[in-house]
Design a protein around this motif. Structure first.
Motif, PDB file in Angstrom:
ATOM      1  N   ARG A   1      37.974  44.915  54.032  1.00  0.00           N
ATOM      2  CA  ARG A   1      36.751  44.155  54.318  1.00  0.00           C
ATOM      3  C   ARG A   1      36.884  42.720  53.819  1.00  0.00           C
ATOM      4  NH1 ARG A   1      32.039  46.620  51.499  1.00  0.00           N
ATOM      5  NH2 ARG A   1      32.511  48.338  52.874  1.00  0.00           N
ATOM      6  N   MET A   2      37.419  42.556  52.633  1.00  0.00           N
ATOM      7  CA  MET A   2      37.554  41.222  52.050  1.00  0.00           C
ATOM      8  C   MET A   2      38.582  40.395  52.832  1.00  0.00           C
ATOM      9  SD  MET A   2      37.607  40.497  48.056  1.00  0.00           S
ATOM     10  CE  MET A   2      37.239  38.885  47.417  1.00  0.00           C
ATOM     11  N   LEU A   3      39.698  41.014  53.207  1.00  0.00           N
ATOM     12  CA  LEU A   3      40.742  40.304  53.951  1.00  0.00           C
ATOM     13  C   LEU A   3      40.227  39.806  55.300  1.00  0.00           C
ATOM     14  CD1 LEU A   3      43.700  42.640  53.063  1.00  0.00           C
ATOM     15  CD2 LEU A   3      43.688  40.164  52.679  1.00  0.00           C
ATOM     16  N   ARG A   4      39.326  40.535  55.927  1.00  0.00           N
ATOM     17  CA  ARG A   4      38.775  40.100  57.224  1.00  0.00           C
ATOM     18  C   ARG A   4      38.061  38.765  57.105  1.00  0.00           C
ATOM     19  NH1 ARG A   4      37.766  45.714  58.131  1.00  0.00           N
ATOM     20  NH2 ARG A   4      35.656  45.538  57.331  1.00  0.00           N
ATOM     21  N   GLY A   5      37.505  38.464  55.945  1.00  0.00           N
ATOM     22  CA  GLY A   5      36.791  37.210  55.754  1.00  0.00           C
ATOM     23  C   GLY A   5      37.654  36.075  55.226  1.00  0.00           C
ATOM     24  N   MET A   6      38.944  36.315  55.107  1.00  0.00           N
ATOM     25  CA  MET A   6      39.848  35.299  54.563  1.00  0.00           C
ATOM     26  C   MET A   6      40.605  34.604  55.681  1.00  0.00           C
ATOM     27  SD  MET A   6      41.169  37.560  51.299  1.00  0.00           S
ATOM     28  CE  MET A   6      42.441  36.413  50.791  1.00  0.00           C
ATOM     29  N   ARG A   7      41.198  33.452  55.357  1.00  0.00           N
ATOM     30  CA  ARG A   7      41.996  32.701  56.326  1.00  0.00           C
ATOM     31  C   ARG A   7      43.452  33.152  56.280  1.00  0.00           C
ATOM     32  NH1 ARG A   7      39.427  26.921  54.804  1.00  0.00           N
ATOM     33  NH2 ARG A   7      40.063  27.661  52.772  1.00  0.00           N
ATOM     34  N   ASP A   8      44.167  32.889  57.362  1.00  0.00           N
ATOM     35  CA  ASP A   8      45.593  33.208  57.463  1.00  0.00           C
ATOM     36  C   ASP A   8      46.344  32.678  56.237  1.00  0.00           C
ATOM     37  OD1 ASP A   8      44.827  34.027  59.949  1.00  0.00           O
ATOM     38  OD2 ASP A   8      46.027  32.581  61.058  1.00  0.00           O
ATOM     39  N   GLY A   9      47.180  33.520  55.651  1.00  0.00           N
ATOM     40  CA  GLY A   9      48.027  33.104  54.540  1.00  0.00           C
ATOM     41  C   GLY A   9      47.375  33.138  53.175  1.00  0.00           C
ATOM     42  N   GLU A  10      46.062  33.309  53.106  1.00  0.00           N
ATOM     43  CA  GLU A  10      45.408  33.377  51.799  1.00  0.00           C
ATOM     44  C   GLU A  10      45.806  34.669  51.097  1.00  0.00           C
ATOM     45  OE1 GLU A  10      41.419  30.798  51.721  1.00  0.00           O
ATOM     46  OE2 GLU A  10      41.202  32.720  52.737  1.00  0.00           O
ATOM     47  N   ARG A  11      45.714  34.651  49.778  1.00  0.00           N
ATOM     48  CA  ARG A  11      46.131  35.801  48.974  1.00  0.00           C
ATOM     49  C   ARG A  11      44.949  36.461  48.292  1.00  0.00           C
ATOM     50  NH1 ARG A  11      51.921  35.247  46.604  1.00  0.00           N
ATOM     51  NH2 ARG A  11      52.902  33.994  48.205  1.00  0.00           N
ATOM     52  N   LEU A  12      45.042  37.788  48.235  1.00  0.00           N
ATOM     53  CA  LEU A  12      44.038  38.605  47.566  1.00  0.00           C
ATOM     54  C   LEU A  12      44.733  39.428  46.497  1.00  0.00           C
ATOM     55  CD1 LEU A  12      41.186  39.890  47.378  1.00  0.00           C
ATOM     56  CD2 LEU A  12      41.954  41.531  49.110  1.00  0.00           C
ATOM     57  N   ARG A  13      44.258  39.332  45.262  1.00  0.00           N
ATOM     58  CA  ARG A  13      44.765  40.174  44.184  1.00  0.00           C
ATOM     59  C   ARG A  13      43.774  41.310  43.994  1.00  0.00           C
ATOM     60  NH1 ARG A  13      48.484  39.837  40.162  1.00  0.00           N
ATOM     61  NH2 ARG A  13      48.851  37.668  40.708  1.00  0.00           N
ATOM     62  N   VAL A  14      44.280  42.539  44.064  1.00  0.00           N
ATOM     63  CA  VAL A  14      43.449  43.728  43.912  1.00  0.00           C
ATOM     64  C   VAL A  14      43.833  44.423  42.614  1.00  0.00           C
ATOM     65  CG1 VAL A  14      42.740  45.918  44.935  1.00  0.00           C
ATOM     66  CG2 VAL A  14      43.401  44.018  46.426  1.00  0.00           C
ATOM     67  N   LEU A  15      42.842  44.714  41.778  1.00  0.00           N
ATOM     68  CA  LEU A  15      43.056  45.459  40.534  1.00  0.00           C
ATOM     69  C   LEU A  15      42.483  46.856  40.722  1.00  0.00           C
ATOM     70  CD1 LEU A  15      41.988  42.750  37.930  1.00  0.00           C
ATOM     71  CD2 LEU A  15      44.285  43.231  38.821  1.00  0.00           C
ATOM     72  N   ALA A  16      43.320  47.869  40.520  1.00  0.00           N
ATOM     73  CA  ALA A  16      42.894  49.256  40.753  1.00  0.00           C
ATOM     74  C   ALA A  16      43.442  50.161  39.658  1.00  0.00           C
ATOM     75  CB  ALA A  16      43.392  49.726  42.118  1.00  0.00           C
ATOM     76  N   THR A  17      42.838  51.327  39.514  1.00  0.00           N
ATOM     77  CA  THR A  17      43.323  52.311  38.537  1.00  0.00           C
ATOM     78  C   THR A  17      43.715  53.633  39.191  1.00  0.00           C
ATOM     79  OG1 THR A  17      40.996  52.843  38.106  1.00  0.00           O
ATOM     80  CG2 THR A  17      42.087  51.380  36.534  1.00  0.00           C
ATOM     81  N   ASP A  18      43.396  53.811  40.452  1.00  0.00           N
ATOM     82  CA  ASP A  18      43.737  55.044  41.165  1.00  0.00           C
ATOM     83  C   ASP A  18      45.220  55.007  41.538  1.00  0.00           C
ATOM     84  OD1 ASP A  18      43.873  57.318  42.705  1.00  0.00           O
ATOM     85  OD2 ASP A  18      42.608  56.561  44.323  1.00  0.00           O
ATOM     86  N   ARG A  19      45.994  55.964  41.026  1.00  0.00           N
ATOM     87  CA  ARG A  19      47.440  55.998  41.285  1.00  0.00           C
ATOM     88  C   ARG A  19      47.755  56.123  42.777  1.00  0.00           C
ATOM     89  NH1 ARG A  19      50.405  53.717  38.156  1.00  0.00           N
ATOM     90  NH2 ARG A  19      52.118  54.740  39.203  1.00  0.00           N
ATOM     91  N   ALA A  20      46.866  56.722  43.542  1.00  0.00           N
ATOM     92  CA  ALA A  20      47.085  56.856  44.982  1.00  0.00           C
ATOM     93  C   ALA A  20      47.086  55.494  45.680  1.00  0.00           C
ATOM     94  CB  ALA A  20      46.021  57.756  45.599  1.00  0.00           C
ATOM     95  N   ALA A  21      46.547  54.481  45.030  1.00  0.00           N
ATOM     96  CA  ALA A  21      46.481  53.146  45.627  1.00  0.00           C
ATOM     97  C   ALA A  21      47.869  52.572  45.901  1.00  0.00           C
ATOM     98  CB  ALA A  21      45.685  52.199  44.727  1.00  0.00           C
TER      99      ALA A  21
END
Length: 84
Positions: free
Chosen positions: A27-47
């Motif tokens: 969802r967040m990536l859909r609102g971003m421009r080409d080439g922009e970076r998203l850092r995701v912090l997660a705790t679920d090992r399945a991620a």
């Protein structure tokens, strides 16, 4: 004039279980421009596998992955939109 790069965006999904981290990132990536970076912090090992599969299937680039003190960190570069 040189375009100003936006800073890396951060999405904190610690404590959420599959498939929520990938769904929120998508969802967040859909609102971003080409080439922009998203850092995701997660705790679920399945991620780990979820984000690898997500990037492979969507064309976004998983440019970095790490873990520190049980927190997984993924850096995803948004794919360019197809021309046309």
């Amino acid at each position: 004039m040189t375009p100003v790069a936006r800073p890396e965006l951060l999405l904190d999904v610690k404590g959420l279980s599959c498939p929520l981290p990938v769904l929120r990132a998508s969802r967040m990536l859909r609102g971003m421009r080409d080439g922009e970076r998203l850092r995701v912090l997660a705790t679920d090992r399945a991620a780990v596998q979820d984000f690898r599969s997500f990037c492979r299937e969507t064309g976004h680039a998983l440019v970095a992955f790490g873990e520190e003190a049980g927190v997984l960190s993924f850096v995803i570069r948004r794919r360019p939109e197809p021309a046309g």
